[in-house]
Design a protein around this motif. Structure first.
Motif, PDB file in Angstrom:
ATOM      1  N   VAL A  85       0.832  -1.198   0.000  1.00 64.37           N
ATOM      2  CA  VAL A  85       0.000   0.000   0.000  1.00 64.37           C
ATOM      3  C   VAL A  85       0.870   1.254   0.000  1.00 64.37           C
ATOM      4  CG1 VAL A  85      -1.689   1.332   1.325  1.00 64.37           C
ATOM      5  CG2 VAL A  85      -1.918  -1.150   1.146  1.00 64.37           C
ATOM      6  N   GLU A  86       1.977   1.198   0.774  1.00 65.07           N
ATOM      7  CA  GLU A  86       2.850   2.374   0.873  1.00 65.07           C
ATOM      8  C   GLU A  86       3.445   2.733  -0.487  1.00 65.07           C
ATOM      9  OE1 GLU A  86       2.954  -0.244   2.813  1.00 65.07           O
ATOM     10  OE2 GLU A  86       2.357   0.523   4.773  1.00 65.07           O
ATOM     11  N   LYS A  87       3.923   1.746  -1.235  1.00 66.23           N
ATOM     12  CA  LYS A  87       4.519   2.001  -2.533  1.00 66.23           C
ATOM     13  C   LYS A  87       3.467   2.516  -3.526  1.00 66.23           C
ATOM     14  CE  LYS A  87       8.971   1.232  -2.570  1.00 66.23           C
ATOM     15  NZ  LYS A  87       9.904   2.301  -3.024  1.00 66.23           N
ATOM     16  N   ALA A  88       2.265   1.944  -3.445  1.00 55.61           N
ATOM     17  CA  ALA A  88       1.191   2.388  -4.328  1.00 55.61           C
ATOM     18  C   ALA A  88       0.852   3.847  -4.065  1.00 55.61           C
ATOM     19  CB  ALA A  88      -0.049   1.514  -4.131  1.00 55.61           C
ATOM     20  N   VAL A  89       0.728   4.204  -2.793  1.00 54.10           N
ATOM     21  CA  VAL A  89       0.419   5.586  -2.420  1.00 54.10           C
ATOM     22  C   VAL A  89       1.526   6.525  -2.879  1.00 54.10           C
ATOM     23  CG1 VAL A  89       0.119   7.171  -0.482  1.00 54.10           C
ATOM     24  CG2 VAL A  89      -1.070   4.965  -0.487  1.00 54.10           C
ATOM     25  N   GLU A  90       2.788   6.120  -2.669  1.00 61.93           N
ATOM     26  CA  GLU A  90       3.915   6.954  -3.065  1.00 61.93           C
ATOM     27  C   GLU A  90       3.912   7.193  -4.579  1.00 61.93           C
ATOM     28  OE1 GLU A  90       8.825   7.124  -2.830  1.00 61.93           O
ATOM     29  OE2 GLU A  90       7.747   5.344  -2.093  1.00 61.93           O
ATOM     30  N   MET A  92       1.345   7.026  -6.688  1.00 63.48           N
ATOM     31  CA  MET A  92       0.220   7.855  -7.094  1.00 63.48           C
ATOM     32  C   MET A  92       0.443   9.303  -6.689  1.00 63.48           C
ATOM     33  SD  MET A  92      -1.577   5.674  -8.694  1.00 63.48           S
ATOM     34  CE  MET A  92      -3.151   6.443  -9.001  1.00 63.48           C
ATOM     35  N   GLN A  93       1.019   9.521  -5.513  1.00 61.80           N
ATOM     36  CA  GLN A  93       1.299  10.890  -5.063  1.00 61.80           C
ATOM     37  C   GLN A  93       2.295  11.596  -5.975  1.00 61.80           C
ATOM     38  OE1 GLN A  93       2.534  10.276  -0.996  1.00 61.80           O
ATOM     39  NE2 GLN A  93       0.476  10.694  -0.184  1.00 61.80           N
ATOM     40  N   ASN A  98      -1.476   4.893 -12.887  1.00 63.79           N
ATOM     41  CA  ASN A  98      -2.081   3.758 -12.201  1.00 63.79           C
ATOM     42  C   ASN A  98      -0.993   2.821 -11.702  1.00 63.79           C
ATOM     43  OD1 ASN A  98      -4.199   2.108 -11.222  1.00 63.79           O
ATOM     44  ND2 ASN A  98      -5.447   2.683 -13.000  1.00 63.79           N
ATOM     45  N   TYR A  99      -1.399   1.797 -11.008  1.00 60.45           N
ATOM     46  CA  TYR A  99      -0.498   0.873 -10.312  1.00 60.45           C
ATOM     47  C   TYR A  99      -1.081  -0.521 -10.481  1.00 60.45           C
ATOM     48  CZ  TYR A  99       2.290  -0.715  -6.235  1.00 60.45           C
ATOM     49  OH  TYR A  99       3.168  -1.343  -5.388  1.00 60.45           O
TER      50      TYR A  99
END
Length: 460
Positions: A85-90, A92-93, A98-99
């Protein structure tokens, strides 16, 4: 054909994904490191970057940041087998489109890719439209390609470097203040103040204080000295909008300032000298106001050294589609939710073309802004327009001027000729487009153009 750059340190994986995307009609470029990917981006036009997250040296996040520095709009899809989740959020930010987690279904990836490249295609089209309007049709923020507006642009270019006063005449909503700003920002005074005041918005006493300032104690409530617009505009440009509403006493004071470049604040006696250029605008015909005794003749000639008449929107119908798309792009960029609005239904364009636009460009902008906000999809349709606009549009169609006493055959021929002329105007004289609008073949349209001896001018 859209181009996708695939970045993964596993060479076989890039080849497999490349084959999948090429089967779907994309051009696939591959790179096996972020450094190699950056080199590809320097030499190729890419519509999407599809990159692995975890690679030796520079990783996918580093590549994402580098891509966004070069082109913030270029979409990047991140792939990883180590999804958190952390990598996905990073990702996208930092601007990832997309991821997607490995392993994934090829069909799912293709859906992501199609959406991303379609989004980027619209971005590029909007860039092209904006650049085209700036280079070919625009002068500052004024949009138009019609002969009437080209004449306005020519006048602005000629009068901008001069020091003389300018009178801008046009209906409400035609863009008089935009013209004034264009004159100022293309003049030698561009780095000095541009000060505007609407002469119809204030009472006579308040307007006098607003224009010339006042001394402390000049009237009840004057608790301190205040500089007026003339002083604040010193060295720059003062724009007096709706000058036709100026009272007779203020007309006398304005005449003195124009003649001597000197005035006194309200309640003051000390002469104040200013170096200003005065631009004025009105929705009235000042010559007729002079004839009616409502405007001073000597002031009129002081203001009318250089004259710019602005055409109403109904007088330049070939600009309507261009303006509508300009405003659509402007407000679509501000839209926070829903599909990106990127087009208008042909029936909307027809309705726009036939409407008389009593509120001119300002009314068109308001209609487009509302439509973009309420549009549920990516295309503005008639149902997105205000109901009162649609009924007014129906009642405000330009008269076709069918001759009285005309026979049916003459009337039908007149209507056919009128529709062909209208379609050619709406399509910019592109006959293939006009033929589609009329529901006939291009050869049939050519025959009718010859039949009615229409001079369609230069094809665009």
């Amino acid at each position: 054909m859209e181009t996708v750059l695939i970045v993964d340190d596993e060479k076989n994986y890039t080849l497999i994904l490349g084959a999948v995307l090429e089967e779907e009609g994309f051009e696939a470029l591959t790179a096996n490191s972020c450094r190699e990917a950056l080199d590809v981006l320097e030499h190729a036009d890419v519509d999407l970057v599809l990159t692995d997250m975890k690679m030796p040296g520079m990783d996918g996040i580093d590549l994402l940041e580098s891509v966004k520095e070069k082109d913030p709009e270029l979409p990047v899809i991140m792939m990883t087998a180590y999804g958190t989740v952390e990598k996905a959020v990073e990702a996208m930010q930092k601007g990832a489109y997309n991821y997607i987690l490995k392993p994934f279904e090829n069909e799912s990836l293709v859906v992501y890719v199609r959406k991303a490249v379609e989004m980027y295609r619209m971005v590029k089209e909007n860039r092209h439209l904006r650049d085209t309007m700036k280079s070919r049709y625009g002068f500052g923020n004024i949009i138009g390609k019609s002969k009437a507006m080209r004449n306005v642009f020519d006048i602005i270019r000629k009068v901008a470097p001069a020091m003389a006063t300018v009178l801008i005449e046009g209906e409400n909503g035609t863009g008089k203040e935009l013209v004034a700003k264009s004159i100022h920002f293309n003049s030698l005074r561009r780095d000095k103040p541009f000060i505007a005041v609407n002469c119809s918005a204030l009472s006579e006493s308040l307007l006098e204080s607003e224009l010339f300032g006042h001394e402390k104690g000049a009237f009840t409530g004057a608790i301190a000295m205040k500089k007026g617009r003339f002083e604040r505009a010193d060295g720059g440009t003062l724009f007096l909008d709706e000058i036709g509403e100026l009272s007779q006493p203020l007309q006398v004071k304005l005449l003195r300032v124009l003649q001597e470049r000197v005035f006194e604040r309200v309640g003051g006696t000390r002469p104040i000298s200013v170096d200003i250029r005065v631009l004025t605008a009105t929705n009235k015909q000042l010559k007729k106001e002079v004839e009616a005794g409502r405007f001073r003749e000597d002031l009129f000639y002081r203001l009318n050294v250089l004259h710019i008449p602005l055409p109403a929107l109904r007088e330049r119908p070939e600009d309507i589609r261009l303006l509508a798309r300009h405003f659509m792009e402007k407000y679509a960029a501000e839209r926070q939710s829903g599909d990106p609005v990127s087009g208008m239904d042909q029936e909307v364009e027809r309705l726009f073309f036939e409407y008389s636009w009593p509120g001119n460009v300002r009314e068109l902008e308001n209609v487009i802004e509302r439509a973009v906000i309420l549009c549920p999809g990516d295309t503005i349709r008639v149902s997105d327009l205000p109901k009162n606009f649609k009924s007014n549009a129906y009642n405000a169609l330009r008269p076709d001027g069918i001759p009285s006493g005309a026979k049916l055959s003459e009337t039908l021929a007149h209507i056919e000729k009128t529709m062909i002329i209208r379609a050619l105007k709406m399509s910019g004289n592109v006959q293939a487009h006009a033929a589609r609008m009329l529901g006939i073949g291009k050869s049939g349209l050519n025959q009718k153009i010859k039949k009615y001896k229409l001079d369609i001018g230069q094809k665009k």
